[in-house]
Design a protein around this motif. Structure first.
Motif, short mmCIF file in Angstrom:
data_model
loop_
_atom_site.label_atom_id
_atom_site.label_comp_id
_atom_site.label_asym_id
_atom_site.label_seq_id
_atom_site.Cartn_x
_atom_site.Cartn_y
_atom_site.Cartn_z
N LEU A 1 0.83 -1.21 0.00
CA LEU A 1 0.00 0.00 0.00
C LEU A 1 0.86 1.26 0.00
O LEU A 1 0.52 2.26 -0.65
CB LEU A 1 -0.93 -0.01 1.21
CG LEU A 1 -1.98 -1.12 1.23
CD1 LEU A 1 -2.77 -1.08 2.54
CD2 LEU A 1 -2.93 -1.01 0.03
N ASP A 2 1.99 1.21 0.70
CA ASP A 2 2.88 2.38 0.75
C ASP A 2 3.50 2.66 -0.62
O ASP A 2 3.59 3.83 -1.03
CB ASP A 2 3.99 2.15 1.78
CG ASP A 2 3.46 2.17 3.22
OD1 ASP A 2 2.36 2.73 3.44
OD2 ASP A 2 4.15 1.62 4.10
N VAL A 3 3.94 1.62 -1.31
CA VAL A 3 4.55 1.84 -2.64
C VAL A 3 3.49 2.30 -3.63
O VAL A 3 3.74 3.18 -4.47
CB VAL A 3 5.24 0.56 -3.14
CG1 VAL A 3 5.78 0.77 -4.56
CG2 VAL A 3 6.39 0.17 -2.21
N GLU A 4 2.29 1.76 -3.52
CA GLU A 4 1.23 2.18 -4.44
C GLU A 4 0.87 3.65 -4.19
O GLU A 4 0.61 4.41 -5.15
CB GLU A 4 0.00 1.29 -4.27
CG GLU A 4 0.27 -0.15 -4.67
CD GLU A 4 -0.94 -0.82 -5.30
OE1 GLU A 4 -1.22 -0.52 -6.48
OE2 GLU A 4 -1.59 -1.63 -4.61
N ALA A 5 0.86 4.07 -2.95
CA ALA A 5 0.59 5.48 -2.64
C ALA A 5 1.68 6.37 -3.21
O ALA A 5 1.41 7.47 -3.72
CB ALA A 5 0.46 5.67 -1.13
#
Length: 263
Positions: A251-255
């Motif tokens: 989720l962090d990389v996608e954000a």
């Protein structure tokens, strides 16, 4: 740490860079740079971007290992003059992006003559016209070959962690790049942070050093939280966004990818 006067710093020749080429760098190994390059490429591909992931770690190439690829062609064939860079691109169907693999398990590419490496960098700039985004995974450190490939990118994401050696080496990379290419867009990624807040504190430590000694303020591109599923996905040679799409690190990389595309 010594202060750099940008006015006195030597200037490298202005490289022919394309603004869609983004290099992923780190001062030291072991901070998750290659994993991050793979995951960012996957996240951008999921958002409809035509992405090329280039393994520029000439001494310890391992993108193909992390992805479980057995490419028919790699960068070694290009350097040997057997293939063009375009012909060395392999489709990674699970991630929806193209990969130009290095030569894993061999240090043969680590000693490429600078003139030959310059040709590869120039060809990469030409090939970048066919893609929305090119992610260039650099080798760790500040060796000349790393800096020469980095010159092909308009933006460099410097990956670090909260370890003192990682921060010191990230600073060293930023310092040298500031001397050689002060116009480069440098941003910081803090990986394997215990929490977003702790990652921001780690970034603040590096930022203060850059402001105090280099008179620059590289922005925070993002914080990626520590996640045991990252190691599991690497062990299984499967992208995190495929195996554990709802994990914290995913989720962090996608954000982070969303922020890049929103610019």
């Amino acid at each position: 740490m010594t202060t750099i006067d940008p006015a006195m710093a030597p200037r490298a020749p202005a490289p022919d860079v394309r603004d869609n080429v983004m290099a992923i760098a780190s001062g030291k190994g072991g901070v998750g740079k290659t994993w991050f390059a793979i995951t960012l490429s996957h996240a951008l591909s999921k958002r409809g971007q035509n992405v090329l992931l280039f393994d520029g770690d000439l001494g310890l190439a391992n993108i193909d290992i992390q992805l479980g690829l057995m490419p028919d062609h790699d960068l070694g064939s290009v350097v040997a003059g057997k293939l063009t860079l375009n012909q060395a691109a392999n489709r990674y169907d699970m991630g929806g992006f193209d990969v130009i693999a290095g030569r894993s398990g061999s240090g043969s590419l680590a000693n490429i003559p600078p003139s030959r490496l310059q040709l590869v960098a120039e060809d990469l700039g030409l090939l970048a016209r066919d893609y929305d985004r090119v992610i260039l995974d650099l080798g760790a450190g500040v060796e000349k070959a790393v800096r020469q490939l980095a010159a092909a990118a308009q933006t460099i994401l410097v990956v670090t962690s909260d370890e003192p050696t990682a921060l010191t080496d990230a600073y060293a990379f930023i310092k040298i790049n500031c001397i050689e290419r002060p116009q480069t867009d440098i941003r910081i990624v803090v990986n394997a942070a215990n929490s977003t807040r702790e990652g921001e504190r780690t970034y603040s430590t590096l930022l203060k050093a850059c402001q105090g000694f280099l008179r620059i303020s590289p922005p925070l591109a993002g914080v990626v939280r520590r996640d045991t599923r990252v190691r599991e996905s690497i062990r299984n040679q499967t992208p995190l966004l495929t195996r554990y799409p709802n994990s914290e690190a995913a989720l962090d990389v996608e954000a982070l990818a969303d922020r890049l595309l929103a610019e």
